[in-house]
Each structure stands twice: as structure tokens, then as C-alpha cells.
Write a protein that holds these residues in place. Structure first.
Motif, PDB file in Angstrom:
ATOM      1  N   LEU A 146       4.083   3.058  -9.953  1.00 41.34           N
ATOM      2  CA  LEU A 146       3.602   1.976 -10.822  1.00 41.34           C
ATOM      3  C   LEU A 146       2.559   2.494 -11.801  1.00 41.34           C
ATOM      4  CD1 LEU A 146       3.337  -0.982 -11.672  1.00 41.34           C
ATOM      5  CD2 LEU A 146       1.807  -1.332  -9.711  1.00 41.34           C
ATOM      6  N   LYS A 147       1.649   3.301 -11.319  1.00 38.94           N
ATOM      7  CA  LYS A 147       0.635   3.888 -12.221  1.00 38.94           C
ATOM      8  C   LYS A 147       1.310   4.711 -13.317  1.00 38.94           C
ATOM      9  CE  LYS A 147      -3.065   4.326  -8.749  1.00 38.94           C
ATOM     10  NZ  LYS A 147      -3.869   5.302  -7.963  1.00 38.94           N
ATOM     11  N   TYR A 148       2.321   5.489 -12.927  1.00 36.86           N
ATOM     12  CA  TYR A 148       3.027   6.315 -13.905  1.00 36.86           C
ATOM     13  C   TYR A 148       3.725   5.443 -14.942  1.00 36.86           C
ATOM     14  CZ  TYR A 148       6.500   9.623 -15.755  1.00 36.86           C
ATOM     15  OH  TYR A 148       7.291  10.386 -16.577  1.00 36.86           O
ATOM     16  N   ALA A 149       4.387   4.394 -14.490  1.00 36.84           N
ATOM     17  CA  ALA A 149       5.069   3.491 -15.420  1.00 36.84           C
ATOM     18  C   ALA A 149       4.079   2.890 -16.417  1.00 36.84           C
ATOM     19  CB  ALA A 149       5.789   2.389 -14.648  1.00 36.84           C
ATOM     20  N   LYS A 150       2.925   2.475 -15.929  1.00 38.76           N
ATOM     21  CA  LYS A 150       1.911   1.891 -16.812  1.00 38.76           C
ATOM     22  C   LYS A 150       1.383   2.926 -17.804  1.00 38.76           C
ATOM     23  CE  LYS A 150      -0.997  -1.045 -14.758  1.00 38.76           C
ATOM     24  NZ  LYS A 150      -1.881  -1.598 -13.711  1.00 38.76           N
ATOM     25  N   ALA A 189      -2.499  -4.351  -8.850  1.00 38.02           N
ATOM     26  CA  ALA A 189      -2.274  -3.504 -10.029  1.00 38.02           C
ATOM     27  C   ALA A 189      -1.148  -4.031 -10.907  1.00 38.02           C
ATOM     28  CB  ALA A 189      -1.958  -2.076  -9.580  1.00 38.02           C
ATOM     29  N   SER A 190      -0.508  -5.143 -10.513  1.00 34.18           N
ATOM     30  CA  SER A 190       0.635  -5.683 -11.244  1.00 34.18           C
ATOM     31  C   SER A 190       0.239  -6.942 -12.004  1.00 34.18           C
ATOM     32  CB  SER A 190       1.776  -6.002 -10.268  1.00 34.18           C
ATOM     33  OG  SER A 190       2.156  -4.850  -9.541  1.00 34.18           O
ATOM     34  N   GLU A 242       0.816  -1.215   0.000  1.00 39.10           N
ATOM     35  CA  GLU A 242       0.000   0.000   0.000  1.00 39.10           C
ATOM     36  C   GLU A 242       0.850   1.266   0.000  1.00 39.10           C
ATOM     37  OE1 GLU A 242      -3.166  -0.163  -0.308  1.00 39.10           O
ATOM     38  OE2 GLU A 242      -3.737  -2.184   0.333  1.00 39.10           O
ATOM     39  N   THR A 243       2.179   1.143  -0.121  1.00 36.21           N
ATOM     40  CA  THR A 243       3.062   2.309  -0.092  1.00 36.21           C
ATOM     41  C   THR A 243       2.660   3.270  -1.206  1.00 36.21           C
ATOM     42  OG1 THR A 243       4.818   0.854   0.679  1.00 36.21           O
ATOM     43  CG2 THR A 243       5.453   3.057  -0.063  1.00 36.21           C
ATOM     44  N   LEU A 244       2.188   4.453  -0.831  1.00 37.36           N
ATOM     45  CA  LEU A 244       1.565   5.341  -1.804  1.00 37.36           C
ATOM     46  C   LEU A 244       2.527   5.756  -2.909  1.00 37.36           C
ATOM     47  CD1 LEU A 244      -0.973   6.886  -2.636  1.00 37.36           C
ATOM     48  CD2 LEU A 244      -0.171   8.797  -1.252  1.00 37.36           C
ATOM     49  N   THR A 254       4.833  -5.859 -15.591  1.00 35.13           N
ATOM     50  CA  THR A 254       4.955  -5.360 -14.219  1.00 35.13           C
ATOM     51  C   THR A 254       4.949  -6.525 -13.239  1.00 35.13           C
ATOM     52  OG1 THR A 254       2.549  -5.053 -14.079  1.00 35.13           O
ATOM     53  CG2 THR A 254       3.871  -3.153 -14.760  1.00 35.13           C
ATOM     54  N   LEU A 255       5.789  -6.408 -12.233  1.00 33.36           N
ATOM     55  CA  LEU A 255       5.916  -7.432 -11.200  1.00 33.36           C
ATOM     56  C   LEU A 255       5.975  -6.761  -9.841  1.00 33.36           C
ATOM     57  CD1 LEU A 255       6.691 -10.255  -9.967  1.00 33.36           C
ATOM     58  CD2 LEU A 255       9.059  -9.716 -10.569  1.00 33.36           C
ATOM     59  N   SER A 256       5.196  -7.270  -8.906  1.00 34.35           N
ATOM     60  CA  SER A 256       5.216  -6.778  -7.536  1.00 34.35           C
ATOM     61  C   SER A 256       5.826  -7.829  -6.620  1.00 34.35           C
ATOM     62  CB  SER A 256       3.798  -6.452  -7.066  1.00 34.35           C
ATOM     63  OG  SER A 256       3.736  -6.305  -5.666  1.00 34.35           O
ATOM     64  N   ILE A 257       6.692  -7.379  -5.714  1.00 35.88           N
ATOM     65  CA  ILE A 257       7.191  -8.230  -4.633  1.00 35.88           C
ATOM     66  C   ILE A 257       6.641  -7.648  -3.344  1.00 35.88           C
ATOM     67  CG2 ILE A 257       9.241  -9.020  -3.384  1.00 35.88           C
ATOM     68  CD1 ILE A 257      10.691  -9.124  -6.037  1.00 35.88           C
ATOM     69  N   CYS A 258       5.812  -8.430  -2.655  1.00 27.89           N
ATOM     70  CA  CYS A 258       4.999  -7.884  -1.576  1.00 27.89           C
ATOM     71  C   CYS A 258       4.743  -8.934  -0.508  1.00 27.89           C
ATOM     72  CB  CYS A 258       3.674  -7.378  -2.167  1.00 27.89           C
ATOM     73  SG  CYS A 258       2.568  -6.651  -0.963  1.00 27.89           S
TER      74      CYS A 258
END
Length: 610
Positions: free
Chosen positions: A360-364, A385-386, A352-354, A371-375
Motif C-alpha cells: 500500500l505504501k508503494y502504491a501511494k 493508511a487507506s 497489520e499484514t506487513l 485506496t480502500l482497505s477491507i479489514c
């Protein structure tokens, strides 16, 4: 960076709210408060300081109710005062709690002041309470007034609202900040973190961006950003109350440092079980997504940024792909040059880190669809969103200073580096087997490093009176020096900096004297002799050295040089093992200085504001 809990039930919810706020105190602890609807009025109790102080006041007041909301605050707008504490009330009728930041609050405050509203606090949150009341005064019911209000807000928010004129329901809204609904039998709940409601239910619904919802005792109805009713999937949380208990440890940070062998074993379980690095570790279509990747861009903040910095060495050395690492809050504000064949990797403990979410939104928006998230938190915003996701299995992390989340992130990033190499045809079968064996040995090596705790605690006594410290490392261990400096400053309040050891003579050496302890990460790798030379530069200036090296390195303590040996050099995974000593050093130094280890001043766990 605050906590929300709310409940509507056929029983007294005040104990539920208080217990939930205790579970959420790691998210914000400047002040705490609850508001309930009872006897046709809104009753509120707020206190600066810890939840326990507010709890005592609520007990003294004899507060009971079947509908209520609570909040722990980490101050953004306005100082730490009772007036600025949540919940906020409008016209003795409507009470509201809020996480996030409203960017257009000044314009809204001016507008509402012109409409006759009087502000008591310095917060942006009070604007929302008055705005909802304003829409109610125009004839809208509570839900419609909330929906009309959020359309006029710019920024991020998680909201829970109650009103004495509508005592049988609660309304909530989410944009940019985490918020979930807990489902019970004849009772329902809302929270910013599942830990707040585990005492009552494990059945949860995660609200999505722009959602609003109505909760009654028997029903929950969610609406999307257009106002249309929608059904959100129900999940069964796998977080246990036992994992949130302190147990035999003095602090959560100490507990979480010691949980790392298990957390690492759990995180790598899928790799060890099949004895292979398969693309499906990251999702069912990961092979297709990763096979054509031409480079990697990592976006993260804080400790997660340092994990990404380690990964850069691994990805380039193992997979042969170029890799860059950038602080998420900086990336989103520059004109980045996009390559759609680059993989965007976002790293976040909470998901949830804003700043990371917005990056990520900007990159998209630039055309990145790989896109890959590590969470560490399933179903949180960033993984949703990934396209691909790797979930670490660190378990709940309560201490503000991240420990087991960091080392499990490194396992995920190492798996990514090796998987990319395998897809690129750069990984021999024998090398893959060797990496699997390295992972098998890792929890044991970390446990050996944990066994150094008594020695490290003695070192901490030497750091207690200091005001500054310098951390040095080279190559892949330089980010571990950065992480060590961050941990020390976070919880002991000693000013600490980290540099590549080779940079000493380019400026930082001017700082070195007998009052500046210098911590060196010096494993037995190809750069050890270079690091030894850098240490000599420190000794020549009267600096005192504290060196973490490996059991099989060939140097020991001497005048002004203190040495602690971690296990034998573990090769490519050495940064993970060498993280443990710097965590313990920070912990015991903070302990000796008498600071609040788990709740350091000015900081909170989940950064959901910009």
C-alpha cells in the motif's frame, strides 16, 4: 508473528502476563517467556513449547512482581531454543521483547561485539537489547536510549523494555508491527493484540508508526517519531472475552467455521438495513472517490489473495471495470505502471499484514490516492493508511487457518463490485433488489452447508492416509479450489494443489492415480458440463473424485465418484457457500491425522514480518 504483553501496576502482574500470553499463543507458539523487575533484579523464565510449560516454571519459581513483560515467539532468526526465546537481557539489567525483523542486525551485531558485548542467542532481538544498554552507558535514560536505538534500526519492530535501574516505568516503541497501550486505574498495559489485556481493560490507545511511549502506574505519555509528546485518541474495544472462549467446540477453527452465518449477517447488516448498495458503506466521501474509478488493483496475501481472486470475476462481470489481483509481497518489488484513476484495494484480516502494508505504501508513492482497505480489525494500520475502509464484522479469529475472515471479506468485495456498477450506471433497480435478496438468503444457505458436517467428516477418513491431493474448479470457483487446497495443506500437512479444471490436460493430469484424491467444486452454473468432462478425464486415469455440487444439479455418485450436495445453487454468491465444505474437509482431515488444528507447525496467525 509473535505476541507481546506487558504490565505495570500496584498488584502482582505475573498472572496478567501469563493469561495475556495464553490469549496471544495463536500469534506464535515456538517458545514463551516472561521477565519481571522485582527485589532490585531482573528475573526471567523461558521455555520452548507452549505457554503452559513456561507458566509451570514461573509458578515453581514463585515469581511475583509489579512490572513485567512477556512474549510468545514464532522463530525467524535462530532456531527454537530456550536461548533464542524472549525476553532478551543485556548486562543483567535491561530486559526486552520484540516482534518484527531488524534488517541491519548483522552490522549492528558486529559493531556491538567490537564494543565488548557478548551475544548468547542467534536472534536479531538481542542486538536491540545491547544497543539500548550501550546508549544508557553513554548517560541516556531508558526512554532516550530507546529512542536513540530505534533511529539506528532498519526493519520492523514492536518493543517493550524494562530495566532494574528504572523500576517504576516501562518504555515501548512501534514501527511496522502492531502495538497498543491499555489504560487502567492505577495500572497500565502494553500488548500486540487487544485480546491479551481484555482481562484488565478495554480502554486502548493504538500507537502509530514511529511512536515511542513511557508507561507508569498512573500515566502514559506518547512521543511521535521526532520525539515530540503527542496525544493519541483513546478507543473502547468492542472485543469481548466471551468471543475469545472456545465454548462447546473442540477447536477454534471449528468454532469459527460455525460462526460464519452470524459473521456474514453482521457484515452485511448495513447493506440489508437500507436495502441498497450505497457508497457510504466505504466512507463518507466514497462516492467522490469511487465515481471516477477506471479500474481496480487488489493487493493481498494468502487467503486474502484468494478472496481478491474471486472479486476479480465479480468486479469485471458486474461493474464492467478491469480488475487485477496481485500478491502484495511481489507487487512492491516490481516497477508497476500506475494509473491514479485505478482504485487500490488492500485486504487483510488483521490490518497489520506487513507485506500488504508495504505494498500500500508503494502504491501511494506511485501516485495512487484512491485506496480502500477491507479489514476485520478497526483502527489497525492498513485501514488507517487507506482513504476508504470496509470493516468486516467477523469478530475475533483465533485459529491460524482463516475461515470466517475469508467469507466476510467476500461479502465486502461483492458490495464493492455492486457499488461500482451502481456508480457507473450499470445497475438496474431490479438487479440491485435481487442482489439484496441474495445477501438476505446467504446466512441460511451457509447454515445448510454447515449441516453437511457429518458427511464431510466421513470423507476425511479417506484422506487421512494420503500424502497428496488435487483440487479443481472453474471460473469464479477456481479460487475456492485454491482456498481448499491451502486449508488442507495448512492444517493436515497433506500436499495439495489446485488448478482450473480445464488445465488438467496441460500437465497436472500426469499426477492423477488411485492414490491422488481429486476434490472438485462443481456448482450448477454455466460451466458445469465442462467440469463434468474434466471429471471424466480423472476417472479414465483411475483417479478417485470427491465432488461438491448443488442440490439441483443432475448427477450423483458412481464408481470412484463421491458426491456431496450443498444447498441449491445460490447464483453469484455461490463461491461463499462452496467455501464451507472445503473448510470442513480440511478440519476433519487434520483432526483424523492428529495434527494441531489451531496451531499448525511453522505458521502463526498475523504475518507481521517479511
Amino acid at each position: 508473528m509473535c505476541g507481546i504483553v506487558g504490565a505495570i501496576a500496584g498488584r502482582d502482574v505475573v498472572p496478567v502476563l501469563v493469561e495475556g500470553l495464553k490469549r496471544l499463543e495463536y500469534r506464535g507458539y515456538d517458545s514463551a517467556g516472561i521477565a519481571v523487575v522485582a527485589g532490585g533484579v531482573v528475573q526471567r523464565v523461558r521455555r520452548t513449547g507452549r505457554v503452559a510449560e513456561m507458566e509451570s516454571a514461573a509458578l515453581a519459581q514463585g515469581l511475583t512482581a509489579r512490572l513485567g513483560i512477556g512474549h510468545t515467539r514464532w522463530a525467524t532468526h535462530g532456531g527454537v531454543t530456550e536461548t533464542n526465546a524472549h525476553p532478551h537481557i543485556s548486562h543483567d539489567s535491561l530486559a526486552l521483547v520484540h516482534n518484527g525483523i531488524i534488517e541491519n542486525h548483522e552490522a549492528q551485531r558486529e559493531r556491538l561485539t567490537g564494543l565488548g558485548y557478548v551475544f548468547e542467542s542467534q536472534t536479531d532481538t538481542e542486538v536491540i537489547a545491547h544497543l539500548i544498554h550501550h546508549h544508557q552507558s553513554r548517560g541516556l535514560d531508558l526512554l532516550a536510549a530507546l529512542q536513540a536505538s530505534v533511529r539506528e534500526l532498519e526493519g520492523a519492530y514492536a518493543l517493550a523494555v524494562i530495566d532494574k535501574t528504572d523500576p517504576d516505568r516501562m518504555v515501548v516503541a512501534r514501527m511496522g508491527c502492531p502495538l497498543l497501550i491499555g489504560l487502567g486505574e492505577g495500572e497500565n498495559f502494553v500488548a500486540s493484540d487487544v485480546s491479551a489485556i481484555l482481562q484488565a481493560t478495554r480502554r486502548v490507545i493504538f500507537l502509530e508508526e514511529g511512536d515511542t511511549a513511557v508507561l507508569t502506574c498512573t500515566k502514559v505519555q506518547v512521543y511521535d517519531s521526532s520525539g515530540a509528546p503527542v496525544t493519541r485518541e483513546e478507543h473502547l474495544s468492542d472485543v469481548s472475552l466471551a468471543s475469545l472462549e472456545l465454548g462447546p467446540y473442540r477447536h477454534y477453527m471449528q468454532k469459527e467455521i460455525h460462526e460464519q452465518p452470524r459473521a456474514l449477517a453482521d457484515t452485511m447488516e448495513a447493506i440489508i438495513d437500507v436495502a441498497a448498495f450505497e457508497p457510504t458503506l466505504f466512507g463518507p466521501d466514497a462516492g467522490e472517490v469511487l465515481r471516477e474509478v477506471e479500474g481496480v488493483q487488489i493487493l493481498a496475501c494468502g487467503t486474502s489473495f484468494y478472496a481478491g481472486s474471486v472479486a476479480r470475476y465479480w468486479i469485471e462481470a458486474i461493474s464492467g471495470l478491469p480488475c487485477s489481483v496481485e500478491i502484495a509481497s511481489e507487487y512492491r518489488y516490481r516497477r508497476a505502471v500506475a494509473n491514479p484513476k485505478h482504485l487500490i484495494v488492500t485486504i487483510s484480516q488483521s490490518g497489520e499484514t506487513l507485506d500488504t502494508m508495504e505494498a500500500l505504501k508503494y502504491a501511494k508513492s506511485l501516485g495512487h490516492n484512491r485506496t480502500l482497505s477491507i479489514c476485520n480489525v478497526p483502527e489497525s494500520a492498513i485501514p488507517r493508511a487507506s482513504r476508504l475502509v470496509f470493516y468486516t464484522r467477523a469478530g475475533a479469529e483465533i485459529g491460524v487457518a482463516s475461515t470466517k475472515a475469508f467469507t466476510t471479506q467476500l461479502v465486502g468485495l461483492f458490495a464493492l463490485a455492486v457499488t461500482l456498477a451502481k456508480l457507473n450506471g450499470r445497475l438496474a433497480v431490479e438487479q440491485e433488489a435481487a442482489y439484496i435478496e441474495d445477501l438476505r438468503q446467504l446466512p441460511g444457505s451457509v447454515q445448510h452447508a454447515l449441516n453437511l458436517e457429518p458427511q464431510i467428516s466421513l470423507w476425511a477418513e479417506k484422506f487421512t492416509p494420503k500424502q497428496h491431493a488435487l483440487f479443481l474448479g472453474r471460473g469464479v470457483h477456481y479460487p475456492i479450489a485454491l482456498e481448499g487446497a491451502l486449508k488442507l495443506k495448512e492444517i493436515s500437512y497433506i500436499h495439495a494443489e489446485a488448478y482450473p479444471a480445464g488445465e488438467l490436460k496441460h500437465g497436472p493430469l500426469a499426477l492423477v492415480d488411485a492414490d491422488m484424491p481429486v476434490v472438485v467444486i462443481a456448482p450448477k452454473d454455466g460451466l458445469l458440463e465442462k467440469v463434468k468432462s474434466n471429471m471424466q478425464e480423472v476417472r479414465a486415469r483411475g483417479g478417485e473424485l470427491f465432488v461438491f455440487t448443488d442440490a439441483d444439479s443432475n448427477f450423483g455418485p458412481s464408481e470412484g465418484v463421491h458426491v456431496i450436495r450443498t444447498p441449491r445453487h445460490v447464483g453469484v454468491l455461490s463461491p461463499i457457500v462452496h467455501t464451507i465444505p472445503v473448510q470442513l474437509l480440511a478440519y476433519y482431515t487434520a483432526l483424523a491425522r492428529g495434527t494441531d488444528v489451531d496451531k499448525p507447525r511453522n505458521l502463526a496467525k498475523s504475518v507481521t514480518v517479511e
